[in-house]
Design a protein around this motif. Structure first.
Motif, PDB file in Angstrom:
ATOM      1  N   LEU A  97      59.336  62.265  29.642  1.00 46.01           N
ATOM      2  CA  LEU A  97      57.918  62.597  29.847  1.00 46.01           C
ATOM      3  C   LEU A  97      57.551  62.660  31.330  1.00 46.01           C
ATOM      4  O   LEU A  97      56.386  62.857  31.670  1.00 46.01           O
ATOM      5  CB  LEU A  97      57.044  61.560  29.151  1.00 46.01           C
ATOM      6  CG  LEU A  97      57.122  61.545  27.618  1.00 46.01           C
ATOM      7  CD1 LEU A  97      56.335  60.374  27.044  1.00 46.01           C
ATOM      8  CD2 LEU A  97      56.619  62.865  27.036  1.00 46.01           C
ATOM      9  N   GLY A  98      58.531  62.461  32.209  1.00 47.89           N
ATOM     10  CA  GLY A  98      58.274  62.580  33.644  1.00 47.89           C
ATOM     11  C   GLY A  98      57.675  61.347  34.277  1.00 47.89           C
ATOM     12  O   GLY A  98      57.108  61.420  35.377  1.00 47.89           O
ATOM     13  N   ILE A  99      57.789  60.208  33.629  1.00 50.47           N
ATOM     14  CA  ILE A  99      57.248  58.956  34.174  1.00 50.47           C
ATOM     15  C   ILE A  99      58.247  58.380  35.163  1.00 50.47           C
ATOM     16  O   ILE A  99      59.449  58.311  34.879  1.00 50.47           O
ATOM     17  CB  ILE A  99      56.967  57.948  33.045  1.00 50.47           C
ATOM     18  CG1 ILE A  99      55.904  58.520  32.090  1.00 50.47           C
ATOM     19  CG2 ILE A  99      56.526  56.601  33.611  1.00 50.47           C
ATOM     20  CD1 ILE A  99      55.742  57.713  30.822  1.00 50.47           C
ATOM     21  N   ASN A 100      57.757  57.974  36.322  1.00 49.36           N
ATOM     22  CA  ASN A 100      58.633  57.384  37.328  1.00 49.36           C
ATOM     23  C   ASN A 100      59.276  56.115  36.777  1.00 49.36           C
ATOM     24  O   ASN A 100      58.567  55.231  36.265  1.00 49.36           O
ATOM     25  CB  ASN A 100      57.832  57.064  38.590  1.00 49.36           C
ATOM     26  CG  ASN A 100      58.720  56.634  39.744  1.00 49.36           C
ATOM     27  OD1 ASN A 100      59.291  55.553  39.728  1.00 49.36           O
ATOM     28  ND2 ASN A 100      58.825  57.492  40.755  1.00 49.36           N
ATOM     29  N   PRO A 101      60.615  55.970  36.858  1.00 47.41           N
ATOM     30  CA  PRO A 101      61.268  54.784  36.284  1.00 47.41           C
ATOM     31  C   PRO A 101      60.846  53.474  36.942  1.00 47.41           C
ATOM     32  O   PRO A 101      60.836  52.429  36.281  1.00 47.41           O
ATOM     33  CB  PRO A 101      62.758  55.061  36.503  1.00 47.41           C
ATOM     34  CG  PRO A 101      62.817  56.083  37.590  1.00 47.41           C
ATOM     35  CD  PRO A 101      61.581  56.910  37.436  1.00 47.41           C
ATOM     36  N   VAL A 102      60.475  53.513  38.236  1.00 46.35           N
ATOM     37  CA  VAL A 102      60.008  52.291  38.899  1.00 46.35           C
ATOM     38  C   VAL A 102      58.652  51.877  38.332  1.00 46.35           C
ATOM     39  O   VAL A 102      58.412  50.697  38.059  1.00 46.35           O
ATOM     40  CB  VAL A 102      59.930  52.497  40.427  1.00 46.35           C
ATOM     41  CG1 VAL A 102      59.296  51.280  41.107  1.00 46.35           C
ATOM     42  CG2 VAL A 102      61.316  52.757  41.002  1.00 46.35           C
ATOM     43  N   HIS A 103      57.771  52.865  38.136  1.00 45.37           N
ATOM     44  CA  HIS A 103      56.453  52.575  37.547  1.00 45.37           C
ATOM     45  C   HIS A 103      56.606  52.032  36.136  1.00 45.37           C
ATOM     46  O   HIS A 103      55.969  51.030  35.768  1.00 45.37           O
ATOM     47  CB  HIS A 103      55.603  53.849  37.537  1.00 45.37           C
ATOM     48  CG  HIS A 103      54.246  53.662  36.932  1.00 45.37           C
ATOM     49  ND1 HIS A 103      53.678  54.574  36.073  1.00 45.37           N
ATOM     50  CD2 HIS A 103      53.350  52.652  37.050  1.00 45.37           C
ATOM     51  CE1 HIS A 103      52.485  54.136  35.696  1.00 45.37           C
ATOM     52  NE2 HIS A 103      52.265  52.982  36.263  1.00 45.37           N
ATOM     53  N   PHE A 104      57.462  52.658  35.347  1.00 48.83           N
ATOM     54  CA  PHE A 104      57.677  52.192  33.977  1.00 48.83           C
ATOM     55  C   PHE A 104      58.261  50.776  33.959  1.00 48.83           C
ATOM     56  O   PHE A 104      57.818  49.921  33.185  1.00 48.83           O
ATOM     57  CB  PHE A 104      58.617  53.146  33.246  1.00 48.83           C
ATOM     58  CG  PHE A 104      58.945  52.706  31.843  1.00 48.83           C
ATOM     59  CD1 PHE A 104      58.046  52.901  30.814  1.00 48.83           C
ATOM     60  CD2 PHE A 104      60.156  52.082  31.567  1.00 48.83           C
ATOM     61  CE1 PHE A 104      58.333  52.481  29.518  1.00 48.83           C
ATOM     62  CE2 PHE A 104      60.455  51.659  30.283  1.00 48.83           C
ATOM     63  CZ  PHE A 104      59.551  51.855  29.253  1.00 48.83           C
ATOM     64  N   SER A 105      59.231  50.535  34.833  1.00 49.05           N
ATOM     65  CA  SER A 105      59.854  49.206  34.886  1.00 49.05           C
ATOM     66  C   SER A 105      58.843  48.140  35.277  1.00 49.05           C
ATOM     67  O   SER A 105      58.845  47.031  34.718  1.00 49.05           O
ATOM     68  CB  SER A 105      61.023  49.219  35.883  1.00 49.05           C
ATOM     69  OG  SER A 105      62.028  50.131  35.486  1.00 49.05           O
ATOM     70  N   LEU A 106      57.959  48.463  36.227  1.00 49.54           N
ATOM     71  CA  LEU A 106      56.942  47.489  36.625  1.00 49.54           C
ATOM     72  C   LEU A 106      55.971  47.213  35.481  1.00 49.54           C
ATOM     73  O   LEU A 106      55.561  46.066  35.273  1.00 49.54           O
ATOM     74  CB  LEU A 106      56.174  47.984  37.848  1.00 49.54           C
ATOM     75  CG  LEU A 106      55.090  47.009  38.327  1.00 49.54           C
ATOM     76  CD1 LEU A 106      55.727  45.739  38.895  1.00 49.54           C
ATOM     77  CD2 LEU A 106      54.176  47.649  39.355  1.00 49.54           C
ATOM     78  N   LEU A 107      55.611  48.239  34.726  1.00 50.80           N
ATOM     79  CA  LEU A 107      54.734  48.025  33.571  1.00 50.80           C
ATOM     80  C   LEU A 107      55.366  47.065  32.568  1.00 50.80           C
ATOM     81  O   LEU A 107      54.694  46.200  32.006  1.00 50.80           O
ATOM     82  CB  LEU A 107      54.437  49.365  32.883  1.00 50.80           C
ATOM     83  CG  LEU A 107      53.247  50.169  33.404  1.00 50.80           C
ATOM     84  CD1 LEU A 107      53.074  51.427  32.557  1.00 50.80           C
ATOM     85  CD2 LEU A 107      51.978  49.341  33.374  1.00 50.80           C
ATOM     86  N   VAL A 108      56.673  47.229  32.363  1.00 46.39           N
ATOM     87  CA  VAL A 108      57.383  46.316  31.470  1.00 46.39           C
ATOM     88  C   VAL A 108      57.297  44.888  32.005  1.00 46.39           C
ATOM     89  O   VAL A 108      57.047  43.935  31.262  1.00 46.39           O
ATOM     90  CB  VAL A 108      58.851  46.747  31.310  1.00 46.39           C
ATOM     91  CG1 VAL A 108      59.621  45.708  30.490  1.00 46.39           C
ATOM     92  CG2 VAL A 108      58.954  48.106  30.640  1.00 46.39           C
ATOM     93  N   VAL A 109      57.478  44.735  33.321  1.00 46.34           N
ATOM     94  CA  VAL A 109      57.428  43.408  33.942  1.00 46.34           C
ATOM     95  C   VAL A 109      56.047  42.783  33.782  1.00 46.34           C
ATOM     96  O   VAL A 109      55.919  41.594  33.456  1.00 46.34           O
ATOM     97  CB  VAL A 109      57.821  43.499  35.431  1.00 46.34           C
ATOM     98  CG1 VAL A 109      57.584  42.163  36.135  1.00 46.34           C
ATOM     99  CG2 VAL A 109      59.285  43.910  35.577  1.00 46.34           C
TER     100      VAL A 109
END
Length: 428
Positions: free
Chosen positions: A350-362
């Motif tokens: 979906l084009g989501i930045n992996p760093v942004h996604f990883s931080l959301l998980v955190v």
């Protein structure tokens, strides 16, 4: 897939520790639904742990243990008290500021919560504060160690997501500090309505601020050493973790002189005990994740999400809901190892930045550590305060609401977390 899901839920409902739930349900699924030999379990456990980066975990745990034994925690609390002790509800404010300082050193939410609770709870009780609300605030503030670098959770998710640990560390600085500020605001509002007990304040003096700041200066060198070394390319995250433990031992033994060399064997054994529990969860969860991948769960989930919506924001909102629910029942690292391999490929599509996604998980996992029934930081704060967990949980409404607001902001404003990694050139 049905077998592993039913076995997982049944064992979890019976109160079996998560590490055994993961391993037992995986073995049961292998035996009953596949022809794969059981010996593959040991191979997958080894493969899950066979990472140089994961060696950072025991070193960061050692740094946190040394921090507590070497007097670093107490000096950071003293500096926070001198800095913010003049505000209404000062003890709550001090707890929040101290949590931010300790988070930049230990990387463990439960360790920070325990350290702050042990120092602040007797003072909260003596001054007539609402002890349950204080425990709730300390639990939420202590959980920020998962967001503010260096973070053990970030190390694990960086390995799983194959993202730069330095970039992920930097992405957590602004959101983590904003969460602390949000908790301080909520504490201030509570204190304004709390009566005369909250009006007792320590006078602000530059002399005391200077004395406590000078005493805390060696402790402040640890996060500078870790982040500066990683971002400057001086050493890897694993080497940075080892250096932080060595630095903490030097500060505690030779500068503060609170750390006795005779106590080192006991501290090392405690580090081994804490680290082995985390590593065992990682190993068994890797088997669980491997089975889920083989059952084509990511593809099925991706197809379902595509039918629901192709919007990245809708996906992130669904991810938040899933992680918040799972975080209520699962240990943080287990939740990451199970869900991230499933969700990350969809996020990338979906084009989501992996760093942004990883931080959301955190961020979701940090909130999960204070939400009952499994919230580890909540249990630690309540235990140190000598209060029933559910009594403290009733006071979580406003602190948790503040963290939820920050989660929404981080979700909808990705630049809030990505601008620092972009400034230093770690991401595009």
């Amino acid at each position: 897939m049905l077998v592993i899901g039913c076995a997982f839920l049944a064992l979890l409902a019976c109160g079996v520790p998560v590490v055994f739930v993961l391993g037992a349900s995986a073995v049961l699924a292998l035996v009953t639904t596949t022809d794969v030999p059981v010996g593959i379990v040991s191979q997958r456990v080894f493969a899950g742990l066979n990472s140089f980066t994961l060696m950072a975990i025991p070193f960061f745990v050692f740094a946190g243990v040394i921090m507590d034994a070497g007097g670093i925690s107490r000096r950071i609390v003293d500096f926070a008290s001198a800095l913010i002790g003049w505000v209404v509800g000062s003890l709550l404010q001090v707890a929040c500021v101290a949590a931010a300082g300790l988070a930049a050193i230990s990387g463990s939410g439960s360790a920070d919560t325990a350290a702050i609770s042990a120092i602040m709870q007797p003072q909260l009780r003596r001054k007539g504060y609402d002890v349950d609300f204080g425990a709730a605030v300390i639990a939420c503030a202590g959980s920020m160690a998962q967001i503010i670098p260096p973070s053990l959770t970030m190390v694990v998710i960086a390995v799983i997501s194959n993202v730069s640990i330095g970039a992920l560390f930097l992405s957590g600085i602004v959101p983590g500090l904003m969460c602390i500020v949000m908790l301080m605001v909520i504490s201030y509002v509570h204190a304004r309505k709390g009566g005369e007990a909250y009006r007792t304040r320590q006078p602000f003096t530059l002399r005391r601020l200077g004395q406590t700041g000078f005493a805390a200066l060696p402790a402040a060198g640890m996060p500078v050493l870790i982040l500066g070394g990683i971002l400057g390319g001086v050493f890897t995250p694993t080497e940075a973790a080892a250096v932080s433990g060595f630095y903490g031992a030097l500060v505690g033994a030779f500068i503060y002189r609170d750390l006795k060399l005779a106590s080192l064997p006991g501290l090392i054994l405690r580090t081994v005990s804490l680290s082995s529990a985390v590593m065992l969860i990682i190993g068994t969860a890797s088997v669980f994740s491997w089975l889920i991948a083989n059952a084509n769960v990511p593809q099925m989930l991706g197809a379902w999400l595509s039918e629901v919506s192709s919007s990245p924001l809708v996906f992130l909102l669904i991810t938040n809901v899933i992680l918040l629910v799972v975080g209520m029942f699962l240990e943080t690292i287990a939740a990451i190892l199970i869900l991230v391999p499933v969700m990350l490929p969809i996020a990338l599509q979906l084009g989501i930045n992996p760093v942004h996604f990883s931080l959301l998980v955190v961020v979701n996992c940090a909130i999960g550590t204070v939400t009952p029934p499994y919230g580890v930081s909540l249990f630690v704060a309540a235990s140190v305060a000598g209060r029933p967990v559910m009594t403290v949980a009733r006071k979580l409404i406003w602190p948790l609401l503040g963290l939820f607001v920050m989660l929404v902001i981080v979700t909808f404003v990705p630049d809030l977390s990505l601008f620092l990694p972009r400034i230093v050139g770690l991401i595009n």
